[in-house]
Design a protein around this motif. Structure first.
Motif, PDB file in Angstrom:
ATOM      1  N   ALA A 114       0.827  -1.212   0.000  1.00 38.32           N
ATOM      2  CA  ALA A 114       0.000   0.000   0.000  1.00 38.32           C
ATOM      3  C   ALA A 114       0.861   1.261   0.000  1.00 38.32           C
ATOM      4  CB  ALA A 114      -0.921   0.005   1.219  1.00 38.32           C
ATOM      5  N   GLY A 115       2.122   1.118   0.376  1.00 36.30           N
ATOM      6  CA  GLY A 115       3.020   2.266   0.395  1.00 36.30           C
ATOM      7  C   GLY A 115       3.903   2.374  -0.835  1.00 36.30           C
ATOM      8  N   ASP A 116       3.667   1.535  -1.840  1.00 36.97           N
ATOM      9  CA  ASP A 116       4.501   1.586  -3.044  1.00 36.97           C
ATOM     10  C   ASP A 116       4.452   2.957  -3.707  1.00 36.97           C
ATOM     11  OD1 ASP A 116       5.280  -1.010  -2.663  1.00 36.97           O
ATOM     12  OD2 ASP A 116       4.003  -1.861  -4.232  1.00 36.97           O
ATOM     13  N   TRP A 117       3.281   3.576  -3.711  1.00 33.37           N
ATOM     14  CA  TRP A 117       3.156   4.880  -4.364  1.00 33.37           C
ATOM     15  C   TRP A 117       4.000   5.937  -3.664  1.00 33.37           C
ATOM     16  CZ3 TRP A 117       1.076   9.534  -2.478  1.00 33.37           C
ATOM     17  CH2 TRP A 117       0.543   9.469  -1.180  1.00 33.37           C
ATOM     18  N   VAL A 118       4.150   5.804  -2.334  1.00 30.88           N
ATOM     19  CA  VAL A 118       4.971   6.756  -1.580  1.00 30.88           C
ATOM     20  C   VAL A 118       6.435   6.602  -2.006  1.00 30.88           C
ATOM     21  CG1 VAL A 118       5.663   7.541   0.700  1.00 30.88           C
ATOM     22  CG2 VAL A 118       3.378   6.576   0.357  1.00 30.88           C
ATOM     23  N   ARG A 119       6.893   5.362  -2.112  1.00 28.89           N
ATOM     24  CA  ARG A 119       8.270   5.109  -2.517  1.00 28.89           C
ATOM     25  C   ARG A 119       8.533   5.645  -3.926  1.00 28.89           C
ATOM     26  NH1 ARG A 119       8.540   0.229  -0.937  1.00 28.89           N
ATOM     27  NH2 ARG A 119       7.738  -0.720  -2.829  1.00 28.89           N
ATOM     28  N   GLU A 120       7.541   5.534  -4.793  1.00 26.27           N
ATOM     29  CA  GLU A 120       7.707   6.020  -6.164  1.00 26.27           C
ATOM     30  C   GLU A 120       7.791   7.544  -6.223  1.00 26.27           C
ATOM     31  OE1 GLU A 120       4.364   4.412  -8.152  1.00 26.27           O
ATOM     32  OE2 GLU A 120       5.089   2.329  -8.100  1.00 26.27           O
ATOM     33  N   ARG A 121       7.109   8.222  -5.297  1.00 23.20           N
ATOM     34  CA  ARG A 121       7.059   9.684  -5.333  1.00 23.20           C
ATOM     35  C   ARG A 121       8.122  10.331  -4.457  1.00 23.20           C
ATOM     36  NH1 ARG A 121       4.557  10.953  -9.784  1.00 23.20           N
ATOM     37  NH2 ARG A 121       5.048  13.062  -9.014  1.00 23.20           N
ATOM     38  N   ILE A 122       8.828   9.533  -3.665  1.00 23.80           N
ATOM     39  CA  ILE A 122       9.959  10.042  -2.873  1.00 23.80           C
ATOM     40  C   ILE A 122      11.184   9.240  -3.302  1.00 23.80           C
ATOM     41  CG2 ILE A 122      10.881  10.475  -0.562  1.00 23.80           C
ATOM     42  CD1 ILE A 122       8.080  10.560   0.519  1.00 23.80           C
ATOM     43  N   PRO A 123      11.826   9.629  -4.394  1.00 18.52           N
ATOM     44  CA  PRO A 123      12.893   8.814  -4.971  1.00 18.52           C
ATOM     45  C   PRO A 123      14.236   8.886  -4.266  1.00 18.52           C
ATOM     46  CG  PRO A 123      12.584  10.805  -6.266  1.00 18.52           C
ATOM     47  CD  PRO A 123      11.505  10.807  -5.215  1.00 18.52           C
ATOM     48  N   ARG A 124      14.446   9.925  -3.437  1.00 17.76           N
ATOM     49  CA  ARG A 124      15.765  10.083  -2.828  1.00 17.76           C
ATOM     50  C   ARG A 124      15.654  10.756  -1.462  1.00 17.76           C
ATOM     51  NH1 ARG A 124      15.142  13.495  -6.893  1.00 17.76           N
ATOM     52  NH2 ARG A 124      16.083  12.002  -8.317  1.00 17.76           N
ATOM     53  N   PHE A 125      16.693  10.527  -0.644  1.00 15.97           N
ATOM     54  CA  PHE A 125      16.785  11.180   0.655  1.00 15.97           C
ATOM     55  C   PHE A 125      17.389  12.553   0.424  1.00 15.97           C
ATOM     56  CE2 PHE A 125      18.799  11.883   4.861  1.00 15.97           C
ATOM     57  CZ  PHE A 125      17.687  11.659   5.663  1.00 15.97           C
ATOM     58  N   GLY A 126      16.640  13.604   0.739  1.00 13.42           N
ATOM     59  CA  GLY A 126      17.093  14.946   0.409  1.00 13.42           C
ATOM     60  C   GLY A 126      16.857  15.939   1.513  1.00 13.42           C
ATOM     61  N   SER A 127      16.982  17.210   1.163  1.00 16.34           N
ATOM     62  CA  SER A 127      16.934  18.288   2.150  1.00 16.34           C
ATOM     63  C   SER A 127      15.727  19.199   1.989  1.00 16.34           C
ATOM     64  CB  SER A 127      18.213  19.131   2.037  1.00 16.34           C
ATOM     65  OG  SER A 127      18.342  19.660   0.720  1.00 16.34           O
ATOM     66  N   THR A 128      14.713  18.738   1.245  1.00 19.41           N
ATOM     67  CA  THR A 128      13.519  19.551   1.034  1.00 19.41           C
ATOM     68  C   THR A 128      12.268  18.783   1.454  1.00 19.41           C
ATOM     69  OG1 THR A 128      13.183  18.790  -1.241  1.00 19.41           O
ATOM     70  CG2 THR A 128      14.616  20.721  -0.912  1.00 19.41           C
ATOM     71  N   VAL A 129      11.152  19.469   1.487  1.00 21.65           N
ATOM     72  CA  VAL A 129       9.885  18.859   1.899  1.00 21.65           C
ATOM     73  C   VAL A 129       9.538  17.658   1.025  1.00 21.65           C
ATOM     74  CG1 VAL A 129       7.404  19.269   2.098  1.00 21.65           C
ATOM     75  CG2 VAL A 129       9.006  21.003   2.893  1.00 21.65           C
ATOM     76  N   SER A 130       9.903  17.698  -0.251  1.00 18.29           N
ATOM     77  CA  SER A 130       9.572  16.596  -1.160  1.00 18.29           C
ATOM     78  C   SER A 130      10.312  15.309  -0.808  1.00 18.29           C
ATOM     79  CB  SER A 130       9.877  16.989  -2.603  1.00 18.29           C
ATOM     80  OG  SER A 130      11.254  17.292  -2.763  1.00 18.29           O
ATOM     81  N   ALA A 131      11.287  15.381   0.099  1.00 25.27           N
ATOM     82  CA  ALA A 131      11.946  14.172   0.586  1.00 25.27           C
ATOM     83  C   ALA A 131      11.155  13.529   1.717  1.00 25.27           C
ATOM     84  CB  ALA A 131      13.358  14.494   1.066  1.00 25.27           C
TER      85      ALA A 131
END
Length: 345
Positions: A114-131
């Motif tokens: 059920a969390g696959d979509w989250v992994r697809e939309r957060i591709p990398r560990f970063g320094s912004t909200v999108s991470a």
């Protein structure tokens, strides 16, 4: 006394306990307004609570003790099975029902797809909200974890909002304001840090106070078509004991989470003394992230949801954000930068 333990570091162990080692433990929820503490009979460092039930172990009748919460937990959970701590209550969603008990190992999902979509939309560990929050939402906002004042006699805590400290310290409130930079503004202006007069304890990293997460769930439940179907992720780095290494985790960049499923109103339930780090409803109408290193919780969702959260100024402190906003300790470009990330903890 023969005892059988469920959960935590003593999970499924049977021990012969001296009756004198069983003690009363009073868990005090750290939020305002103050709540009545829950009194349980407990044993062990993990606060294992006497359920009043018995079970036969190795041919002996053992009293069952179940994990109640960690000593270090800032939000000790109610223990619904125990007569000392159970009873009806009006929940955040307005229903008159028993106080929710904490999550157990049986609640952990083996299938985390059920969390696959989250992994697809957060591709990398970063320094912004999108991470932290998937980049699919039109609006993002930031909930600032409160600082606290503490009364010495009983250790009751009251929240202190950042907007109060900003005014008192001569700092500037803006979308990427950082705790350390805000306090540094007071130091450089000669107003000092405010510690001891304005606040006693800095904001908690990694989670909102229990009272605020319950208030947040109340609002969020009105902005999803699936309020009874919600996923909650707990960062495995909390050190949850008794969970097999090969148990399924939702793996995001830099973070792996144990996953459970319930209703939006379950947001205040703890797993071994900790609140969820990420959660979202089945219809993906919004997403909440409280990273373990941050003093803020980020929410992505519709503009109508953001407006509703901004309106609840007595419940929590919300400010604008956006998917590209920096989230690191040095994100504040307006107030003076502190010497390091833990300068003013």
């Amino acid at each position: 006394m023969w005892c059988h333990f469920v959960g935590g570091n003593l999970d499924q162990q049977a021990l012969d306990i001296d009756e004198r080692e069983i003690s009363e433990y009073r868990g005090v929820p750290m939020c305002s307004p103050p709540q009545d503490p829950k009194l349980v009979r407990s044993h062990g460092m993990g606060v294992y609570s006497d359920t009043g039930r018995t079970v036969t172990v190795d041919g002996r009748i053992a009293r069952v003790f179940e994990l109640y919460g960690n000593w270090q937990s800032v939000n000790p959970p109610p223990f619904a099975v125990n007569d000392f701590a159970s009873g009806p209550a009006v929940t955040a969603c307005g229903a008159d029902q028993p106080v929710p008990e904490f999550w157990s190992y049986a609640d952990l999902l083996g299938d985390v797809s059920a969390g696959d979509w989250v992994r697809e939309r957060i591709p990398r560990f970063g320094s912004t909200v999108s991470a932290l929050v998937p980049d699919v939402y039109p609006t993002y906002l930031r909930l600032l974890h409160p600082a606290w004042t503490i009364r010495e006699l009983d250790r009751d805590r009251s929240p202190v909002r950042w907007r109060i400290l900003v005014d008192a310290l001569g700092a500037v409130m803006h979308q990427t304001v950082a705790w350390g930079s805000m306090i540094e503004a007071g130091v450089r202006s000669g107003r000092e840090t405010g510690e001891g007069s304005l606040w006693d304890a800095s904001p908690t990293t990694g989670e909102l106070p229990a009272c605020e997460i319950v208030a947040l769930a109340t609002v969020l439940a009105e902005h999803t078509t699936t309020p009874d179907d919600c996923y909650f992720g707990f960062w495995e780095g909390r050190g949850f004991r008794g969970v097999p290494e090969n148990h399924s985790r939702l793996t995001l960049p830099g973070r792996r989470h144990l996953l459970v499923r319930g209703s939006v109103c379950d947001a205040g339930r703890e797993l071994q003394g900790f609140l969820p780090n990420i959660w979202w409803p089945a219809d993906r109408a919004w997403f909440v992230a409280s990273d373990v290193d941050l003093m803020s919780t980020y929410v992505g969702g519709a503009t109508e949801l953001a407006n509703a959260l901004y309106g609840e100024i007595e419940l929590f402190e919300a400010i604008d954000s956006w998917r590209g906003a920096r989230i690191t300790w040095d994100c504040d470009t307006i107030n003076p930068r502190a010497a390091g990330p833990h300068t003013h903890d």
